[in-house]
Design an enzyme around this catalytic site. Structure first.
Site, mmCIF file in Angstrom:
data_model
loop_
_atom_site.group_PDB
_atom_site.id
_atom_site.type_symbol
_atom_site.label_atom_id
_atom_site.label_comp_id
_atom_site.label_asym_id
_atom_site.label_seq_id
_atom_site.Cartn_x
_atom_site.Cartn_y
_atom_site.Cartn_z
ATOM 1 N N LEU A 519 -3.186 81.001 3.750
ATOM 2 C CA LEU A 519 -3.800 81.422 5.034
ATOM 3 C C LEU A 519 -3.182 81.210 6.485
ATOM 4 O O LEU A 519 -2.627 82.280 6.932
ATOM 5 C CB LEU A 519 -5.864 80.774 5.565
ATOM 6 C CG LEU A 519 -6.713 81.778 4.512
ATOM 7 C CD1 LEU A 519 -7.615 80.351 5.272
ATOM 8 C CD2 LEU A 519 -7.189 82.888 4.137
ATOM 9 N N GLU A 521 0.426 79.478 7.838
ATOM 10 C CA GLU A 521 1.195 77.830 8.400
ATOM 11 C C GLU A 521 1.314 78.172 10.159
ATOM 12 O O GLU A 521 1.855 78.321 10.622
ATOM 13 C CB GLU A 521 2.378 77.924 7.451
ATOM 14 C CG GLU A 521 2.814 77.281 7.307
ATOM 15 C CD GLU A 521 4.214 76.912 6.239
ATOM 16 O OE1 GLU A 521 4.961 76.370 6.296
ATOM 17 O OE2 GLU A 521 4.685 78.071 6.277
ATOM 18 N N GLY A 522 1.268 76.030 10.064
ATOM 19 C CA GLY A 522 2.098 75.814 11.553
ATOM 20 C C GLY A 522 2.640 74.159 11.748
ATOM 21 O O GLY A 522 2.800 74.303 10.829
ATOM 22 N N ALA A 523 2.699 74.068 12.587
ATOM 23 C CA ALA A 523 4.143 72.837 12.421
ATOM 24 C C ALA A 523 3.652 71.884 11.510
ATOM 25 O O ALA A 523 4.066 71.014 11.634
ATOM 26 C CB ALA A 523 4.789 72.697 13.505
ATOM 27 N N GLY A 525 1.839 71.810 9.353
ATOM 28 C CA GLY A 525 1.576 71.961 7.628
ATOM 29 C C GLY A 525 0.432 73.371 7.435
ATOM 30 O O GLY A 525 1.027 74.207 8.094
ATOM 31 N N ASP A 653 -6.837 74.261 26.215
ATOM 32 C CA ASP A 653 -6.676 75.644 25.254
ATOM 33 C C ASP A 653 -7.609 76.883 24.838
ATOM 34 O O ASP A 653 -7.162 77.398 23.706
ATOM 35 C CB ASP A 653 -5.700 75.644 24.363
ATOM 36 C CG ASP A 653 -4.780 76.462 23.458
ATOM 37 O OD1 ASP A 653 -3.806 76.652 22.514
ATOM 38 O OD2 ASP A 653 -4.173 77.603 24.073
#
Length: 799
Positions: A519, A521-523, A525, A653
């Site tokens: 779906l 990707e971030g820092a 994983g 946030d």
């Protein structure tokens, strides 16, 4: 006579490339078979070609029949019939061609032994008719009948229906019946053609266990061939006796049982045109019955039950002999059964976080007009923390100091210590010890917080939902760059010890998780869509979002476990649900509820007035969201924030990009740490790693890095602005530095066109410069709920 006017081929057609490939392969095979002088010659590894004229009168006993997938027969005038056993042993046959031969008859069951047949070409033969039974059950792609002297009759009505329904190209050949001279009439003009009409007559009176039931099947139609009952579901439920014949069939069910309920009794009939069938269910009345199981701990506690009865019984719960009034914390939930042909229903009495107060006797009463039944079970959810009943008076005992005292006054002694005083002293000592421990934990947590508090970035890229949430004890929190590297937030932020316990995190077996596709990707994983088995009792499997940890360091693992503990605690209908973790092997996985419509920002843009412009040619929603829908979205986000505020958690946030949308316009707070990668323009980078969502931050957070529940209220006002602009970026016309200048100088975002004045007033109440003057999240939610229940009449005169 029926004639075929060929516009290609009659019946189903393979794609041009596929048909051309077949012809090409046959042409190439001719060269290989040119030297073959036998009746049938092999073509490739699994084909057979029989083209020597007049050498074949049956297809029985063909060489290599078991492996054949293609059979081509041509110029065989003596091959006139295709019977039941002719194709026996050809179970792998996919393509059969019999052309320019003398074929006059094809038996209705001729293809019984060739269930995989998909291409059938019987063109240019002597066929006068073809029964619908012949092709019943076959998954044909091509059917070619051109060049046959088909007679106009009801037996071919099925073919005309396929033509009318445009089944895989049947329309390409016009079938017409011959009239006088050269006049042709459409086959459909024969109004006497039709499938049989079938009707089952049911008993008028109610049926009870032990009764005999007589059913009658009435059949009407032309040229009836056969009819019968289908009784496979009734085996073991009653003794069955058939009677009668066409057009009236009888069925007697002797000594019926309750197992007959929900079982289908089917009557069918056939003629030349086709087959018709009808099914009924006999309702057998019987009294209610109930069974209770022991309470089991799941996400909520569950007291499982099973109830049976016809009609379906009504249910009533009792707790310690009194009627139990169900609420959102204690409620009955039925489980969907995979079996639709039974009257028994299964379910749970769900208890959300029960305490010792809920310990006791639970009774379920089930009743219908034929009787009632009850069952009871003792349930204990938590030990009583008191040694006495707090509602009872505290007993007072006296112990004389001097045993030689002559006074026997039972009411009062000067030096006696009442039990109540002992309890009070004990509680005071316990409270003092607790406060001491609390101060120690406060000091230690300020030094080693693992929720991103001591990170060098206020909002580091790897921060997810839990990493953005903090437990506030002494008002607002501030975080300077030096504090982030140093001692943290001593005295301002703490991790509440009672909230974190490894035992409360649900562990999921890796074998129960099947990843489907990525779906995002971030820092931290990647996030995958997955199927998870055995997650909920009422579902065998369900779609989930799985967050996979990329980093394998010890610090990352500790942060992973702490985040899991925090997320386990957050349980609310408008917070994305966290199901648990998988720590078997690697990588470490977190399992979340899957929200099918993605983040709220994209959803708003795809359902706004500029959706077509942003879609780039893709399908878009039929129209923008209405005022009532926008208010419903805002109210749901507010409800989630009220919950976080009640726990003294600060999000830091909050934005539409960090909210997710599910089925039925359900909105929940939560993200998987991808927003800082996908929406990088929404963040302002300070130094090396610090990324701040400055367009959503109040002045005190921008200037002093101070975050509090009041700063979340400011951010919610910006979220409200995003919702009513259908996902626009706040201060989109300004750079980050210009936006910072506007916010710190006290300028406000302008009222969106689609925003009523009442909603904009709420936004402005969230944007008060002094944090103490801002609306509380509870007040914001209450106002939005009131507006959502009765949306104001608002006309956008500028739009």
């Amino acid at each position: 006579m029926l004639r075929g006017q060929r516009h290609g081929q009659l019946g189903w057609h393979r794609p041009a490339a596929g048909l051309g490939g077949l012809v090409t392969s046959l042409m190439l095979a001719c060269a290989c078979a040119a030297s073959c002088r036998e009746t049938c010659c092999p073509v490739g590894p699994s084909g057979l070609r029989c083209t020597r004229a007049g050498t074949l009168n049956t297809l029985r006993g063909l060489r290599g029949a078991g492996n054949l997938t293609e059979l081509y027969v041509e110029n065989q005038r003596d091959l006139q019939r295709l019977e039941f056993e002719d194709l026996q042993g050809l179970g792998e046959l996919r393509s059969l061609t019999i052309v320019k031969s003398g074929l006059r008859f094809v038996a209705p069951d001729a293809f019984h032994f060739t269930p995989r047949l998909s291409h059938l070409n019987l063109s240019s033969n002597a066929l006068e008719s073809l029964s619908w039974k012949t092709v019943q059950g076959l998954s044909l792609q091509d059917l070619t009948l051109s060049g046959n002297p088909l007679h106009c009759s009801c037996a071919l009505l099925w073919l005309q229906r396929w033509e009318q329904e445009d089944l895989c190209g049947v329309y390409t050949q016009k079938l017409q019946g011959s009239g006088s001279g050269d006049q042709f009439l459409p086959l459909g003009h024969n109004n006497s053609c039709g499938v049989p009409s079938v009707k089952i007559q049911m008993p008028n009176d109610s049926v009870e266990v032990g009764d005999d039931v007589f059913l009658q099947c009435q059949v009407e139609g032309q040229a009836l061939q056969q009819a019968d009952w289908i009784l496979t579901e009734l085996e073991g439920t009653a003794t069955m006796k058939k009677s009668g014949d066409l057009p009236s069939l009888g069925l007697t069910l002797v000594n019926v049982t309750s197992d007959l309920n929900k079982k289908n009794v089917t009557c069918w009939a056939e003629n030349d045109v086709g087959r018709a069938e009808v099914s009924v269910q006999v309702s057998v009345s019987f009294p209610a019955s109930v069974h209770l199981g022991k309470a089991v701990e799941q996400h909520h506690w569950c007291i499982p039950f099973s109830v049976d009865g016809q009609p379906a019984p009504s249910l009533r719960w009792f707790f310690n002999g009194s009627v139990l009034n169900e609420t959102s914390f204690i409620f009955t939930q039925f489980l969907e059964s995979a079996l639709t042909n039974e009257t028994m229903r299964h379910g749970c009495l769900r208890l959300n976080q029960p305490t010792h107060v809920n310990n006791g006797n639970y009774t379920l009463l089930a009743a219908n007009p034929y009787g009632q039944a009850a069952a009871s079970i003792m349930a204990a959810f938590m030990d009583n923390p008191f040694e006495f009943n707090p509602e009872d008076p505290i007993p007072v005992s006296f112990s004389p100091v001097d045993t030689n005292s002559t006074s026997r006054d039972p009411v009062e002694k000067k030096d006696e210590t009442p039990f109540g005083v002992s309890v009070a002293v004990g509680l005071a000592v316990s409270a003092a010890l607790f406060l001491s421990a609390l101060l120690l934990v406060l000091n230690k947590c300020g030094q080693r917080s693992k929720f991103g508090i001591n990170r060098p970035a206020v909002l580091a890229p790897e921060d997810g939902l839990a990493m953005s949430l903090h437990f506030m004890t002494l008002g607002g929190s501030s975080l300077s760059p030096t504090e982030g590297k140093g001692s943290g937030l001593q005295g301002h932020i703490m991790e509440n010890p009672q909230y974190f316990s490894d035992t409360c995190v649900h562990h999921i077996k890796r074998q129960d998780i099947i990843l489907k596709w990525e779906l995002g990707e971030g820092a931290f994983g990647k996030v995958f869509l997955a199927e998870c088995y055995n997650l909920l009792n009422d579902q065998d499997k369900m779609l989930v979002a799985v967050k996979a940890l990329k980093e394998t360091s010890e610090n990352a693992r500790q942060d992973f476990h702490r985040e899991a503990e925090l997320l386990t605690m957050l349980q609310h209908q408008h917070i994305v649900r966290f199901f648990g973790v998988c720590t078997e092997g690697g990588p470490l996985l977190m399992v979340f509820e899957y929200m099918r419509h993605g983040d709220l920002n994209r959803f708003l843009r795809s359902h706004g007035p500029d959706a077509k412009l942003l879609a780039g040619g893709e399908d878009v929603a039929p129209g923008p969201l209405g005022l009532g829908q926008l208010l419903a979205v805002a109210s749901q986000v507010a409800a989630g924030m009220v919950y976080l505020a009640s726990l003294h958690f600060v999000h830091r946030d909050l934005a539409t990009r960090n909210c997710l949308v599910g089925q039925g316009l359900v909105v929940k707070i939560g993200d998987f740490g991808m927003s800082r990668d996908i929406y990088s323009t929404d963040y302002y980078r300070v130094g090396g790693r610090t990324m701040l969502p400055i367009r959503w931050m109040p002045p005190e957070s921008i200037l002093y890095r101070k975050f509090s529940t009041e700063s979340d209220v400011w951010s919610f006002g910006v979220v409200l602005w995003e919702i009513f602009t259908y996902g626009k970026q706040p201060w989109y016309q300004l750079s980050n530095t210009e936006a910072i200048e506007c916010i710190t100088q006290g300028r406000e975002l302008e009222r969106p066109r689609a925003c009523p004045p009442d909603v904009y007033a709420i936004m402005r109440g969230c944007w008060q410069r002094e944090p103490q003057q801002r609306l509380s999240m509870k007040d914001v939610h209450a106002r939005l709920q009131a507006l959502a229940q009765a949306p104001p009449s608002y006309l956008d005169v500028l739009g």
